[in-house]
Design an enzyme around this catalytic site. Sequence first.
Site, PDB file in Angstrom:
ATOM      1  N   VAL A  65       2.075 -15.766   2.486  1.00 44.34           N
ATOM      2  CA  VAL A  65       3.455 -16.188   2.709  1.00 44.34           C
ATOM      3  C   VAL A  65       4.355 -14.961   2.650  1.00 44.34           C
ATOM      4  O   VAL A  65       4.302 -14.193   1.693  1.00 44.34           O
ATOM      5  CB  VAL A  65       3.902 -17.219   1.639  1.00 44.34           C
ATOM      6  N   ALA A 110       6.355 -11.106  -0.634  1.00 44.42           N
ATOM      7  CA  ALA A 110       5.244 -11.881  -0.059  1.00 44.42           C
ATOM      8  C   ALA A 110       4.287 -12.275  -1.179  1.00 44.42           C
ATOM      9  O   ALA A 110       4.402 -11.782  -2.306  1.00 44.42           O
ATOM     10  CB  ALA A 110       4.495 -11.041   0.974  1.00 44.42           C
ATOM     11  N   LYS A 111       3.389 -13.151  -0.900  1.00 45.30           N
ATOM     12  CA  LYS A 111       2.317 -13.477  -1.845  1.00 45.30           C
ATOM     13  C   LYS A 111       1.176 -14.088  -1.054  1.00 45.30           C
ATOM     14  O   LYS A 111       1.400 -14.698  -0.004  1.00 45.30           O
ATOM     15  CB  LYS A 111       2.811 -14.494  -2.890  1.00 45.30           C
ATOM     16  N   GLY A 112      -0.037 -13.937  -1.581  1.00 42.33           N
ATOM     17  CA  GLY A 112      -1.194 -14.554  -0.941  1.00 42.33           C
ATOM     18  C   GLY A 112      -2.001 -15.300  -1.964  1.00 42.33           C
ATOM     19  O   GLY A 112      -1.836 -15.095  -3.171  1.00 42.33           O
ATOM     20  N   ASP A 151      -3.577  -9.787  -8.167  1.00 38.09           N
ATOM     21  CA  ASP A 151      -2.838 -10.719  -9.029  1.00 38.09           C
ATOM     22  C   ASP A 151      -3.914 -11.483  -9.810  1.00 38.09           C
ATOM     23  O   ASP A 151      -5.048 -11.009  -9.929  1.00 38.09           O
ATOM     24  CB  ASP A 151      -1.951 -11.641  -8.177  1.00 38.09           C
TER      25      ASP A 151
END
Length: 419
Positions: A65, A110-112, A151
């Site tokens: 995202v 962003a992040k995944g 993360d």
Amino acid sequence: MTSGSETRAVSPTESVLQSVLASAERLRTSPEVVDLLRTSWREVRAQVPVRMDDRSLRIFEGYRVQHNGARGPYKGGVRFHPQADLDEVRALAMLMTYKCALMDLPFGGAKGGVMCDPTHMSEGELNRLTRTYTQHIGMVLGVNRDIPAPDMGTNQQTMAWMMDAYGARYGYTPGIVTGKPVELGGSFGRDQATGRGVAICMREIARREGVATHEVRVAIQGYGNVGSWTARVASEMGFRVVAVSDVKGGVWNREGLDIAALDRWFSVAGSVAGFEPADPITNEQLLELECDYLVPAAIGEVITAENAGRIAARVVVEAANHPVTPEADAILRRRKVLVLPDILANAGGVTVSYFEWTQNIQQFRWPLERVLAELENRMVAVFRELMARSERDGTEPRDAAFDIALERVARAIQLRGFV
Ligand code: NAD
């Protein structure tokens, strides 16, 4: 331990939005800018089929995202966790936009994530999962486009596989991920950066309170990358770390835990549970323990409306992302508990990720001393800016953090001509 997700009143995205909208109201941000920030710029959902060791095929779901890129390329970690669903990843991407802006890093947010349980997967299965995930989101990544990092549930090895999978298609590109092993272009100090940043914030709070670190009893939930480095650096600084926990349970000792001995125990037992001399404690008990500073450093939404009234600490340092629900935040405000928000407290990681990215672009490595000195400078400067803003405006630190960040993001959106 249960997270607030099981008794969730609002979704993670809605709860991050609450902070942003409150800030927009204080700042009178243009409604068009606010509308742009309510949703993500881009969301990729990908199938991640993996041939498991028993030859069965499992199809996982993965996401990337990208929330807002007005201030620079998208930046944010990749989480492998059973609860890493699209709403959670979306909320974390939003948080990254404001975290990077607060730290004045030239990145968007962003992040995944992949919904999986890495603790029940072999190394081979994780390697295949990571490569397939990277291939399926690779078209939205790039050194000047989107740069993932580790993360929860991912680490240096995951980043090495991501870099290799990306390089196989697009050519050798070390700057495509941060948090890589040092041997592959990673930065010295990246492994300890988030925990060190948390400990620096704790030391600054103690300075403001006028108390010596050895008078401060600290309880830390989570003993992964962030929790364990927080414990190590905090105990080097003289703090009395009285309790720690992980997913299997926790331990406490009112005199303070010997962190070096605890690390030796952990390397054999794979958990802090069972360490001596200390008494066993559950994750729920740790959160409510009689201590001065409480550091949630595991998963989100662990301090909820249900337990916020029983938090005994006078300071909560948000090492995890979004560990306090909005309802709990309101209760802690009423009870005058100081909450240092995640977008500052755990920003040491993305700050050193930024240093790693700049080193990769320059093809020049900084020594550890320089990385730690630059981290120290930036954490202390932003901490002081935030507390000064909070005092000036008579707002809580979380409000001040979002105000500083939103001002910067809104300005970049307008300058770029997004609205
Ligand atoms: P990690 O996977 O290394 O460690 C997570 C720790 O939490 C482990 O000790 C695990 O046992 C514990 N845990 C997991 N589920 C739990 C549960 N249900 N109850 C209690 N403990 C549980 O992850 P990490 O990288 O240390 O990240 C921890 C938090 O910090 C996350 O919220 C993450 O988003 C945030 N964070 C990490 C970084 C980073 O650089 N690693 C940067 C910023 C924020």
